[in-house]
Design a protein around this motif. Structure first.
Motif, PDB file in Angstrom:
ATOM      1  N   ALA A   1      33.451  -9.640  12.063  1.00  0.00           N
ATOM      2  CA  ALA A   1      33.589  -9.587  13.519  1.00  0.00           C
ATOM      3  C   ALA A   1      33.501 -10.983  14.132  1.00  0.00           C
ATOM      4  CB  ALA A   1      32.509  -8.685  14.111  1.00  0.00           C
TER       5      ALA A   1
ATOM      6  N   LEU B   1      36.709 -12.640  16.058  1.00  0.00           N
ATOM      7  CA  LEU B   1      36.582 -12.875  17.492  1.00  0.00           C
ATOM      8  C   LEU B   1      36.660 -14.362  17.838  1.00  0.00           C
ATOM      9  CD1 LEU B   1      33.783 -10.287  18.305  1.00  0.00           C
ATOM     10  CD2 LEU B   1      36.195 -10.154  18.972  1.00  0.00           C
TER      11      LEU B   1
ATOM     12  N   VAL C   1      29.240  -8.035  21.228  1.00  0.00           N
ATOM     13  CA  VAL C   1      29.646  -6.865  20.445  1.00  0.00           C
ATOM     14  C   VAL C   1      28.493  -6.394  19.557  1.00  0.00           C
ATOM     15  CG1 VAL C   1      31.165  -6.109  18.566  1.00  0.00           C
ATOM     16  CG2 VAL C   1      32.102  -7.385  20.505  1.00  0.00           C
TER      17      VAL C   1
ATOM     18  N   LEU D   1      27.789  -2.193  18.244  1.00  0.00           N
ATOM     19  CA  LEU D   1      29.106  -1.775  17.767  1.00  0.00           C
ATOM     20  C   LEU D   1      29.380  -2.169  16.321  1.00  0.00           C
ATOM     21  CD1 LEU D   1      31.329  -2.492  20.899  1.00  0.00           C
ATOM     22  CD2 LEU D   1      30.035  -0.433  20.282  1.00  0.00           C
TER      23      LEU D   1
ATOM     24  N   PRO E   1      33.282   1.137  15.370  1.00  0.00           N
ATOM     25  CA  PRO E   1      33.458   1.394  16.792  1.00  0.00           C
ATOM     26  C   PRO E   1      34.910   1.745  17.133  1.00  0.00           C
ATOM     27  CG  PRO E   1      33.505  -0.938  16.397  1.00  0.00           C
ATOM     28  CD  PRO E   1      33.285  -0.296  15.062  1.00  0.00           C
TER      29      PRO E   1
ATOM     30  N   GLU F   1      35.620   0.951  22.941  1.00  0.00           N
ATOM     31  CA  GLU F   1      34.258   0.419  23.011  1.00  0.00           C
ATOM     32  C   GLU F   1      34.258  -1.098  22.886  1.00  0.00           C
ATOM     33  OE1 GLU F   1      31.262   3.746  21.196  1.00  0.00           O
ATOM     34  OE2 GLU F   1      32.707   2.857  19.795  1.00  0.00           O
ATOM     35  N   ILE F   2      35.038  -1.615  21.945  1.00  0.00           N
ATOM     36  CA  ILE F   2      35.089  -3.074  21.772  1.00  0.00           C
ATOM     37  C   ILE F   2      35.742  -3.720  22.979  1.00  0.00           C
ATOM     38  CG2 ILE F   2      35.975  -4.960  20.355  1.00  0.00           C
ATOM     39  CD1 ILE F   2      35.893  -3.083  17.959  1.00  0.00           C
ATOM     40  N   GLU F   3      36.843  -3.135  23.451  1.00  0.00           N
ATOM     41  CA  GLU F   3      37.549  -3.712  24.593  1.00  0.00           C
ATOM     42  C   GLU F   3      36.663  -3.732  25.833  1.00  0.00           C
ATOM     43  OE1 GLU F   3      41.787  -3.297  27.014  1.00  0.00           O
ATOM     44  OE2 GLU F   3      41.347  -1.953  25.327  1.00  0.00           O
TER      45      GLU F   3
ATOM     46  N   ALA G   1      40.454  -6.328  20.162  1.00  0.00           N
ATOM     47  CA  ALA G   1      39.737  -5.052  20.056  1.00  0.00           C
ATOM     48  C   ALA G   1      40.451  -4.122  19.090  1.00  0.00           C
ATOM     49  CB  ALA G   1      39.610  -4.402  21.433  1.00  0.00           C
TER      50      ALA G   1
ATOM     51  N   LEU H   1      40.065  -5.623  15.450  1.00  0.00           N
ATOM     52  CA  LEU H   1      38.703  -5.559  14.937  1.00  0.00           C
ATOM     53  C   LEU H   1      38.296  -4.123  14.647  1.00  0.00           C
ATOM     54  CD1 LEU H   1      36.080  -6.919  14.162  1.00  0.00           C
ATOM     55  CD2 LEU H   1      35.407  -6.907  16.580  1.00  0.00           C
ATOM     56  N   ALA H   2      38.662  -3.182  15.518  1.00  0.00           N
ATOM     57  CA  ALA H   2      38.316  -1.775  15.285  1.00  0.00           C
ATOM     58  C   ALA H   2      38.953  -1.276  13.999  1.00  0.00           C
ATOM     59  CB  ALA H   2      38.764  -0.926  16.471  1.00  0.00           C
TER      60      ALA H   2
END
Length: 280
Positions: free
Chosen positions: A99, A103, A120, A125, A130, A134-136, A161, A164-165
């Motif tokens: 993550a 990011l 995050v 998360l 996640p 949720e990340i966004e 987002a 990463l998700a």
């Protein structure tokens, strides 16, 4: 294999270096990687002209002395003088590291990327896979960034987002390899993860010297040293850059991970003043 060509050494004045900074960590086909690797020399080739071989191409350059800014000797000595932090980890788990590195990176200032990672992680998360929403939601909220006078916005919130998700879901459902190079190859199968990001994750998480993070700072420094060919391009020639860098670290008898971190931190701290260091 690399070999050194003798050159008459000269006496040098006492070296002076920039103050050390704290160590914190910022698609190519793996089958195309060059297979050459250097064998560490008995001693650092101070004042000599050295040659490395990358994918059949010979690159010769002057190693220099520690007091000569921007030379291989300068970076090797600066790395040795860096305080050892005990590692380059940004988080505690592979999910944390993935993550943090996804990011950060391209288009995201280092402090902003770290602030986004902290937000995050603090939202819980990274304790489970996640959702994109949720990340966004976290990434679109104003971020408290170290050194910034006011909250900042995170660029590419929706894109990062989604990536990463998906990456975290695949990580949760899989059993990644433990070998550092095999792990890097596996990470590159994840959406939005190229060789630089995958190498960054592995360098941090595995604390290994088997990979290199080749970004714009490393690219500029390597060109100035002479260990990178001006004809190479990223990401097409990532494995050539990496091979050359690992040979450089071996010749300088320093940790590749520490050399990588040292170059990155000093280059990014200099900003536009990099040219003063690299022009020689």
């Amino acid at each position: 294999m690399p070999s050194s060509l003798s050159a008459a050494p000269t006496s040098a004045p006492a070296a002076t270096f920039p103050p050390p900074v704290a160590l914190r960590g910022p698609q190519a086909d793996p089958a195309s990687r060059p297979q050459t690797r250097t064998v560490p020399c008995a001693a650092e080739p101070l004042g000599e002209r050295v040659e490395i071989t990358v994918d059949g191409q010979h690159l010769a350059f002057d190693w220099g002395h520690p007091w000569q800014l921007g030379t291989a000797a300068f970076w090797a000595e600066l790395t040795r003088r860096q305080p050892r932090s005990g590692g380059h980890q940004l988080g505690e788990t592979l999910a944390d590291e993935l993550a943090a590195c996804m990011l950060g990176g391209f288009g995201i200032p280092a402090a902003v990327g770290l602030a986004a990672f902290d937000a995050v992680r603090d939202a819980g998360l990274l304790d489970r896979p996640p959702s994109v929403a949720e990340i966004e939601r976290v990434l679109t909220a104003p971020l408290m960034v170290a050194g910034a006078p006011r909250p900042m916005r995170y660029r590419f919130a929706r894109q990062r987002a989604r990536r990463l998700a998906s990456a975290l879901a695949q990580l949760d459902a899989s059993r990644p390899p433990e070998d550092p190079v095999a792990l890097r190859d596996w990470l590159m199968l994840l959406p939005g993860v190229g060789p630089k990001t995958a190498s960054w994750v592995v360098r941090n998480h595995c604390a290994c010297d088997e990979v290199a993070i080749i970004d714009i700072h490393m690219h500029r420094a390597g060109l100035a040293v002479g260990c990178f060919s001006p004809a190479w391009r990223l990401p097409r020639d990532y494995w050539r850059f990496e091979d050359a860098f690992l040979q450089l670290a071996a010749l300088g008898r320093v940790s590749a991970a520490d050399l990588d971190a040292c170059v990155w931190h000093h280059m990014q701290a200099l900003g536009a003043a990099q040219q003063l260091l690299l022009a020689r």
